[in-house]
Design a protein around this motif. Structure first.
Motif, mmCIF file in Angstrom:
data_model
loop_
_atom_site.group_PDB
_atom_site.id
_atom_site.type_symbol
_atom_site.label_atom_id
_atom_site.label_comp_id
_atom_site.label_asym_id
_atom_site.label_seq_id
_atom_site.Cartn_x
_atom_site.Cartn_y
_atom_site.Cartn_z
ATOM 1 N N THR A 15 1.319 -1.579 0.211
ATOM 2 C CA THR A 15 0.168 0.314 0.367
ATOM 3 C C THR A 15 0.886 0.840 -0.012
ATOM 4 O O THR A 15 2.018 1.494 -0.049
ATOM 5 N N ILE A 18 -0.180 3.323 5.730
ATOM 6 C CA ILE A 18 -1.700 2.509 6.321
ATOM 7 C C ILE A 18 -1.211 3.182 7.924
ATOM 8 O O ILE A 18 -0.287 3.282 8.428
ATOM 9 N N ARG A 22 -5.792 0.244 11.453
ATOM 10 C CA ARG A 22 -5.808 -0.701 10.590
ATOM 11 C C ARG A 22 -5.202 -1.918 11.012
ATOM 12 O O ARG A 22 -5.688 -2.855 10.897
ATOM 13 N N ASP A 198 -16.847 -10.455 4.033
ATOM 14 C CA ASP A 198 -16.099 -8.859 3.548
ATOM 15 C C ASP A 198 -15.219 -9.598 3.546
ATOM 16 O O ASP A 198 -14.043 -8.577 2.930
ATOM 17 N N GLN A 255 -14.175 -5.838 -3.653
ATOM 18 C CA GLN A 255 -14.625 -5.226 -2.782
ATOM 19 C C GLN A 255 -14.261 -4.513 -1.597
ATOM 20 O O GLN A 255 -14.297 -4.070 -0.539
ATOM 21 N N SER A 256 -13.599 -6.017 -0.732
ATOM 22 C CA SER A 256 -13.227 -5.401 0.463
ATOM 23 C C SER A 256 -11.796 -4.764 0.503
ATOM 24 O O SER A 256 -10.880 -4.828 0.194
ATOM 25 N N PRO A 257 -12.268 -3.860 2.249
ATOM 26 C CA PRO A 257 -10.148 -3.397 2.438
ATOM 27 C C PRO A 257 -9.585 -4.150 2.260
ATOM 28 O O PRO A 257 -8.356 -3.548 2.455
ATOM 29 N N TYR A 258 -9.915 -5.470 2.720
ATOM 30 C CA TYR A 258 -8.454 -6.358 2.960
ATOM 31 C C TYR A 258 -7.697 -7.069 1.236
ATOM 32 O O TYR A 258 -6.481 -7.126 1.234
ATOM 33 N N ARG A 259 -8.791 -6.602 -0.045
ATOM 34 C CA ARG A 259 -8.130 -6.862 -1.685
ATOM 35 C C ARG A 259 -7.019 -6.584 -1.651
ATOM 36 O O ARG A 259 -5.990 -7.487 -2.296
ATOM 37 N N SER A 260 -6.824 -5.095 -1.577
ATOM 38 C CA SER A 260 -5.242 -4.162 -1.923
ATOM 39 C C SER A 260 -4.238 -4.922 -1.499
ATOM 40 O O SER A 260 -3.434 -4.494 -1.770
#
Length: 266
Positions: A15, A18, A22, A198, A255-260
């Protein structure tokens, strides 16, 4: 570097930065205390692997990126042909610079070097670029000598590697881990992949398996197949776990916030 720290470094490298909250959220879902994460972040910042340009937000430094890139290249060596040559690193660092010397030794061992003698380390892979980067990092360029060639008299390489690396012990570890992976872990993740979510539960298992794999690759010198016994389990274990990691990553919703965090693994 501990496998947990390496994994945190890997996540941050995926990323542009972060926030601490998180990371705490992610690892508390794994049962890791928030203070352990905060201490790891501060330690890596002190060592130069991370920086914090904004309050409670971390980014990876050039040094951290170099480290994570170098270590993550180790599994790529599986199946690579060997040219039969050895890289030898020799150094003499005075006691007054003991901290630099110990750091260099630690980096060489994590990269996969074996200690032939005190302050003499060897590897069958051409890590010249990485070693020179370590030397520059610790300001030890003038205290190192690098050589590449064969051993004379030519000792059977298999006998040499058993002197330098605890391969039998490591193979037992691989045996126990692959047994656990096939009998327990694989069956536990199947319901998670089928069920909508999610992505947090999938990501937690991704981290669990990724940390185990990171720990194994830190210990494994990733020697050429020419130097390993036919009963070596490392290749099968690593490849099966990597395949499972890709399966888990693909199952995390887009669309999950963890996908990235897993996109770079795919």
């Amino acid at each position: 570097m501990l496998s947990l720290e390496k994994q945190i470094l890997f996540l941050i490298s995926s990323t542009e930065g972060i926030e601490v909250k998180r990371l705490v959220e992610i690892y508390e879902a794994r049962g890791v205390d928030h203070q352990v994460i905060r201490n790891a972040l501060l330690r890596m910042k002190k060592e130069g692997y991370l920086c914090s340009k904004e309050r409670s937000k971390y980014e990876i430094t050039a040094q951290g990126l170099d480290f994570i890139t170098t270590i993550n290249q180790k599994p790529i060596l599986i199946g690579k042909p060997w040219d039969g040559k050895w890289l030898t690193v020799m150094f003499e660092v005075p006691e007054s610079e003991r901290k630099k010397r110990d750091s260099l030794r630690s980096d060489l061992l994590q990269l996969g070097f074996g200690a032939l003698y005190k302050s003499v380390y060897v590897s069958p892979w051409d890590y010249v670029e990485e070693v020179l980067r370590f030397a520059k990092q610790y300001d030890l360029e003038n205290r190192l000598t690098l050589l590449k060639g064969s051993f004379i008299p030519q000792e059977q390489p298999q006998f040499l590697v058993k002197k330098l690396w605890p391969l039998d012990d490591l193979n037992e570890v691989y045996g126990s881990k692959i047994k656990w992976f096939r009998s327990e872990f694989s069956s536990e993740i199947e319901p998670l992949i089928r069920a909508p979510s999610d992505g947090l539960a999938l990501f937690v298992r991704f981290l669990e398996l990724g940390e185990l794999l990171a720990d194994l690759t830190l210990k494994d010198p990733m020697l050429p197949e020419e130097l390993l016994d036919k009963n070596w389990l490392g290749k099968a274990c690593i490849q099966e776990m990597q395949q499972c990691l890709r399966q888990l990553a693909n199952a995390i919703p887009l669309q999950s916030p963890y996908r990235s965090f897993v996109d770079s693994f795919l």
